[in-house]
Write a protein that holds these residues in place. Structure first.
Motif, PDB file in Angstrom:
ATOM      1  N   THR A   2      -8.574  15.693   0.217  1.00 17.49           N
ATOM      2  CA  THR A   2      -8.662  17.072   0.683  1.00 17.49           C
ATOM      3  C   THR A   2      -7.309  17.554   1.188  1.00 17.49           C
ATOM      4  OG1 THR A   2      -9.161  16.509   2.989  1.00 17.49           O
ATOM      5  CG2 THR A   2     -11.046  16.646   1.441  1.00 17.49           C
ATOM      6  N   GLY A   3      -7.199  18.872   1.384  1.00 25.05           N
ATOM      7  CA  GLY A   3      -5.974  19.441   1.934  1.00 25.05           C
ATOM      8  C   GLY A   3      -5.648  18.876   3.302  1.00 25.05           C
ATOM      9  N   VAL A   4      -6.678  18.687   4.139  1.00 25.37           N
ATOM     10  CA  VAL A   4      -6.467  18.131   5.475  1.00 25.37           C
ATOM     11  C   VAL A   4      -5.928  16.714   5.361  1.00 25.37           C
ATOM     12  CG1 VAL A   4      -7.616  17.327   7.577  1.00 25.37           C
ATOM     13  CG2 VAL A   4      -8.143  19.585   6.676  1.00 25.37           C
ATOM     14  N   GLU A   5      -6.536  15.907   4.515  1.00 27.65           N
ATOM     15  CA  GLU A   5      -6.086  14.518   4.345  1.00 27.65           C
ATOM     16  C   GLU A   5      -4.651  14.465   3.821  1.00 27.65           C
ATOM     17  OE1 GLU A   5     -10.359  12.378   3.338  1.00 27.65           O
ATOM     18  OE2 GLU A   5      -9.239  13.337   1.729  1.00 27.65           O
ATOM     19  N   LEU A   6      -4.321  15.364   2.919  1.00 30.21           N
ATOM     20  CA  LEU A   6      -2.975  15.438   2.367  1.00 30.21           C
ATOM     21  C   LEU A   6      -1.959  15.760   3.455  1.00 30.21           C
ATOM     22  CD1 LEU A   6      -0.988  15.613  -0.036  1.00 30.21           C
ATOM     23  CD2 LEU A   6      -1.678  17.996  -0.274  1.00 30.21           C
ATOM     24  N   ILE A   7      -2.274  16.749   4.282  1.00 31.20           N
ATOM     25  CA  ILE A   7      -1.356  17.153   5.349  1.00 31.20           C
ATOM     26  C   ILE A   7      -1.191  16.041   6.373  1.00 31.20           C
ATOM     27  CG2 ILE A   7      -0.989  18.768   7.258  1.00 31.20           C
ATOM     28  CD1 ILE A   7      -2.526  20.859   5.505  1.00 31.20           C
ATOM     29  N   ALA A  62      -6.583  16.379  12.278  1.00 29.94           N
ATOM     30  CA  ALA A  62      -7.409  16.777  11.133  1.00 29.94           C
ATOM     31  C   ALA A  62      -8.404  17.861  11.536  1.00 29.94           C
ATOM     32  CB  ALA A  62      -8.135  15.566  10.558  1.00 29.94           C
ATOM     33  N   MET A  63      -9.029  17.703  12.697  1.00 23.60           N
ATOM     34  CA  MET A  63      -9.973  18.732  13.172  1.00 23.60           C
ATOM     35  C   MET A  63      -9.266  20.067  13.384  1.00 23.60           C
ATOM     36  SD  MET A  63     -12.726  16.963  15.806  1.00 23.60           S
ATOM     37  CE  MET A  63     -12.292  18.184  16.987  1.00 23.60           C
ATOM     38  N   GLY A  69      -7.635  26.487   9.294  1.00 23.91           N
ATOM     39  CA  GLY A  69      -7.518  26.879   7.898  1.00 23.91           C
ATOM     40  C   GLY A  69      -6.199  26.454   7.265  1.00 23.91           C
ATOM     41  N   ALA A  70      -5.444  25.615   7.960  1.00 23.74           N
ATOM     42  CA  ALA A  70      -4.147  25.165   7.437  1.00 23.74           C
ATOM     43  C   ALA A  70      -4.295  24.437   6.112  1.00 23.74           C
ATOM     44  CB  ALA A  70      -3.449  24.263   8.455  1.00 23.74           C
ATOM     45  N   LEU A  77       0.762  24.212   2.320  1.00 27.98           N
ATOM     46  CA  LEU A  77       0.682  23.263   1.217  1.00 27.98           C
ATOM     47  C   LEU A  77       1.894  23.337   0.290  1.00 27.98           C
ATOM     48  CD1 LEU A  77      -3.099  23.539   0.336  1.00 27.98           C
ATOM     49  CD2 LEU A  77      -1.944  21.729   1.622  1.00 27.98           C
ATOM     50  N   GLY A  78       2.707  24.363   0.450  1.00 30.34           N
ATOM     51  CA  GLY A  78       3.941  24.466  -0.319  1.00 30.34           C
ATOM     52  C   GLY A  78       3.784  25.076  -1.692  1.00 30.34           C
TER      53      GLY A  78
END
Length: 110
Positions: A2-7, A62-63, A69-70, A77-78
């Motif tokens: 997910t986007g959160v996991e990636l960040i 992560a929360m 909404g990051a 995300l670039g």
């Protein structure tokens, strides 16, 4: 992933980055984009400045990333950020789509 996991993975990898200028540039760019996204969210800003890498830190950030909404923010995300210089680091979303790890090495399936 997910986007959160990636960040979270990119933050943890970047916080422990060695002396590679490209790794430092990518980490600083991500951190600065998150600072702008999390501005005014006191606890989120505080967590962002804490030492990265622990499981508790990863869960807390992560929360906050999901709540803000990051994980869906194209600037974070670039996706809209071109490489700062020819041959420089590609945006996180582009690297991940091509199977590279958050650390910028390896590929999917290895």
């Amino acid at each position: 992933m997910t986007g959160v996991e990636l960040i979270v993975a990119a933050l943890a990898a970047g916080a422990g980055a060695g002396t590679s200028a490209a790794a430092v540039d990518a980490y600083v760019g991500l951190r600065d984009a998150l600072r702008r996204r999390l501005a005014g969210r006191g606890q989120a800003e505080q967590i962002l400045h804490e030492d990265a890498g622990s499981t508790v830190w990863e869960q807390r950030i992560a929360m906050e990333l999901a709540d803000s909404g990051a994980d869906r923010d194209e600037l974070v995300l670039g996706r809209r950020q071109p490489s700062p210089r020819p041959g420089g680091p590609r945006p996180l979303s582009d690297r991940w789509a091509h199977g590279e790890s958050a650390r910028g090495a390896g590929c999917a399936g290895r």
